[in-house]
Design a protein around this motif. Structure first.
Motif, PDB file in Angstrom:
ATOM      1  N   GLU A   5       0.818  -1.211   0.000  1.00  0.00           N
ATOM      2  CA  GLU A   5       0.000   0.000   0.000  1.00  0.00           C
ATOM      3  C   GLU A   5       0.859   1.271   0.000  1.00  0.00           C
ATOM      4  O   GLU A   5       0.344   2.365   0.228  1.00  0.00           O
ATOM      5  N   ARG A   6       2.142   1.125  -0.268  1.00  0.00           N
ATOM      6  CA  ARG A   6       3.046   2.275  -0.245  1.00  0.00           C
ATOM      7  C   ARG A   6       2.745   3.243  -1.386  1.00  0.00           C
ATOM      8  O   ARG A   6       2.332   2.858  -2.470  1.00  0.00           O
ATOM      9  N   VAL A   7       2.978   4.518  -1.105  1.00  0.00           N
ATOM     10  CA  VAL A   7       2.873   5.559  -2.127  1.00  0.00           C
ATOM     11  C   VAL A   7       4.287   5.993  -2.520  1.00  0.00           C
ATOM     12  O   VAL A   7       5.090   6.357  -1.657  1.00  0.00           O
ATOM     13  N   SER A   8       4.578   5.945  -3.807  1.00  0.00           N
ATOM     14  CA  SER A   8       5.848   6.447  -4.326  1.00  0.00           C
ATOM     15  C   SER A   8       5.610   7.864  -4.843  1.00  0.00           C
ATOM     16  O   SER A   8       4.862   8.064  -5.800  1.00  0.00           O
ATOM     17  N   VAL A   9       6.239   8.836  -4.185  1.00  0.00           N
ATOM     18  CA  VAL A   9       6.057  10.242  -4.548  1.00  0.00           C
ATOM     19  C   VAL A   9       7.178  10.654  -5.504  1.00  0.00           C
ATOM     20  O   VAL A   9       8.358  10.522  -5.176  1.00  0.00           O
ATOM     21  N   GLN A  33       1.885   7.658   6.339  1.00  0.00           N
ATOM     22  CA  GLN A  33       3.346   7.592   6.425  1.00  0.00           C
ATOM     23  C   GLN A  33       3.998   6.493   5.585  1.00  0.00           C
ATOM     24  O   GLN A  33       5.228   6.464   5.455  1.00  0.00           O
ATOM     25  N   ASP A  34       3.228   5.589   5.015  1.00  0.00           N
ATOM     26  CA  ASP A  34       3.824   4.515   4.215  1.00  0.00           C
ATOM     27  C   ASP A  34       4.129   5.063   2.821  1.00  0.00           C
ATOM     28  O   ASP A  34       3.374   4.857   1.865  1.00  0.00           O
ATOM     29  N   LEU A  35       5.243   5.774   2.717  1.00  0.00           N
ATOM     30  CA  LEU A  35       5.598   6.413   1.454  1.00  0.00           C
ATOM     31  C   LEU A  35       7.105   6.418   1.253  1.00  0.00           C
ATOM     32  O   LEU A  35       7.886   6.223   2.183  1.00  0.00           O
ATOM     33  N   GLU A  36       7.485   6.629   0.015  1.00  0.00           N
ATOM     34  CA  GLU A  36       8.874   6.898  -0.336  1.00  0.00           C
ATOM     35  C   GLU A  36       8.880   8.118  -1.250  1.00  0.00           C
ATOM     36  O   GLU A  36       7.960   8.303  -2.056  1.00  0.00           O
ATOM     37  N   LEU A  37       9.881   8.955  -1.100  1.00  0.00           N
ATOM     38  CA  LEU A  37      10.010  10.162  -1.913  1.00  0.00           C
ATOM     39  C   LEU A  37      11.211   9.996  -2.833  1.00  0.00           C
ATOM     40  O   LEU A  37      12.352   9.909  -2.370  1.00  0.00           O
ATOM     41  N   LEU A  38      10.935   9.923  -4.124  1.00  0.00           N
ATOM     42  CA  LEU A  38      11.972   9.685  -5.125  1.00  0.00           C
ATOM     43  C   LEU A  38      12.238  10.984  -5.878  1.00  0.00           C
ATOM     44  O   LEU A  38      11.410  11.429  -6.681  1.00  0.00           O
ATOM     45  N   ILE A  39      13.393  11.586  -5.620  1.00  0.00           N
ATOM     46  CA  ILE A  39      13.746  12.869  -6.231  1.00  0.00           C
ATOM     47  C   ILE A  39      14.834  12.655  -7.273  1.00  0.00           C
ATOM     48  O   ILE A  39      15.923  12.169  -6.952  1.00  0.00           O
ATOM     49  N   SER A  40      14.534  13.005  -8.514  1.00  0.00           N
ATOM     50  CA  SER A  40      15.538  12.962  -9.574  1.00  0.00           C
ATOM     51  C   SER A  40      15.923  14.395  -9.919  1.00  0.00           C
ATOM     52  O   SER A  40      15.087  15.166 -10.410  1.00  0.00           O
TER      53      SER A  40
END
Length: 264
Positions: A5-9, A33-40
């Motif tokens: 159920e994670r959200v990839s931001v 809070q079950d998320l990851e923040l992917l910054i390129s």
């Protein structure tokens, strides 16, 4: 096994300096809070931006930063993050925008209620300093034919469910790549649903590509060529007959909505 159920931001960055701190903090402080923040990072030349990104990646394991070796545009940066995403849901937040604290919690609950693949919401607008100056009300539902006439989805509010049709990527055009993405998703799922409550804040930056209305015309034409294979003539014909009337109607409606003072 329960479904992830994670959200990839997905967040692209380029020379945003300290504005990106507000954006990152608004994501990390979500009630969900079950998320990851992917910054390129799209090859920033601003040392401050690079230092800030490295600092966040060191202090919060949910933040993953990728540094691209050349400036190729937000579409390429977003696609790089999407390729590394491990979450079921893909959400978007640009490095100068902000989310309200309950954005993800409210949207995910709404998506489960509607059993939908693509969800978006209304949002506030703010000036360069961060002061709220307006509000954009999202339509309750949106079909492919409606979205084809004009992009009605604020990218900073969009979430799609990869469990429905897998991952979707953006074209590498410099602007309006998010519009092509939403059209691609709607070709598969047929309808998007919106939370009427504003859940994010879009920053209007002077001098940006999106603020140059004349320059945007060519990017809008590219959307029709990219998404539907239209010829140059057909793309500009569709713009004239369908896009511009719909666009100006939307802008007028937004002006009416903002005639009353808004606040967050």
């Amino acid at each position: 096994m329960a479904m992830n159920e994670r959200v990839s931001v997905i967040m692209p960055s380029y020379n945003t300096g300290r504005m990106i701190c507000e954006s990152i903090d608004s994501v990390l402080s979500q009630t969900y809070q079950d998320l990851e923040l992917l910054i390129s990072d799209d090859h920033s030349s601003d040392d401050e931006t690079i230092s800030i990104l490295k600092a966040y990646a060191q202090k919060d394991e949910r933040v993953k930063v990728f540094f691209l070796d050349a400036n190729k545009g937000a579409g390429v940066a977003r696609n790089n993050s999407i390729s590394h995403a491990t979450g079921r849901y893909i959400a978007f937040c640009d490095s100068d925008d902000r989310w309200l604290p309950e954005k993800l919690e409210k949207q995910l609950a709404f998506m489960k209620e509607k059993d939908c693949c693509l969800c978006f919401s209304s949002y506030y607008t703010c000036n360069y300093k961060g002061d709220v100056i307006g509000k954009v009300i999202a339509p309750k539902t949106l079909t492919l034919s409606q979205e084809k006439r004009d992009n009605k989805i604020g990218c900073l509010t969009a979430i799609y469910d990869t469990a429905k049709h897998g991952k979707f990527y953006m074209p590498t055009i410099r602007k309006r790549q998010d519009w092509v993405l939403f059209l691609s998703i709607l070709k598969k799922c047929g309808k998007a649903y919106a939370v009427q409550e504003p859940l994010a804040i879009y920053r209007k930056v002077p001098g940006s590509i999106s603020s140059n209305k004349i320059n945007l015309i060519k990017y809008n034409a590219k959307v029709y060529k990219e998404a539907f294979g239209y010829s140059n003539f057909m793309a500009y014909m569709y713009l004239s007959v369908f896009f511009f009337p719909t666009y100006f109607k939307k802008k007028f409606q937004t002006w009416l909505n903002n005639h009353k003072r808004t606040s967050v």
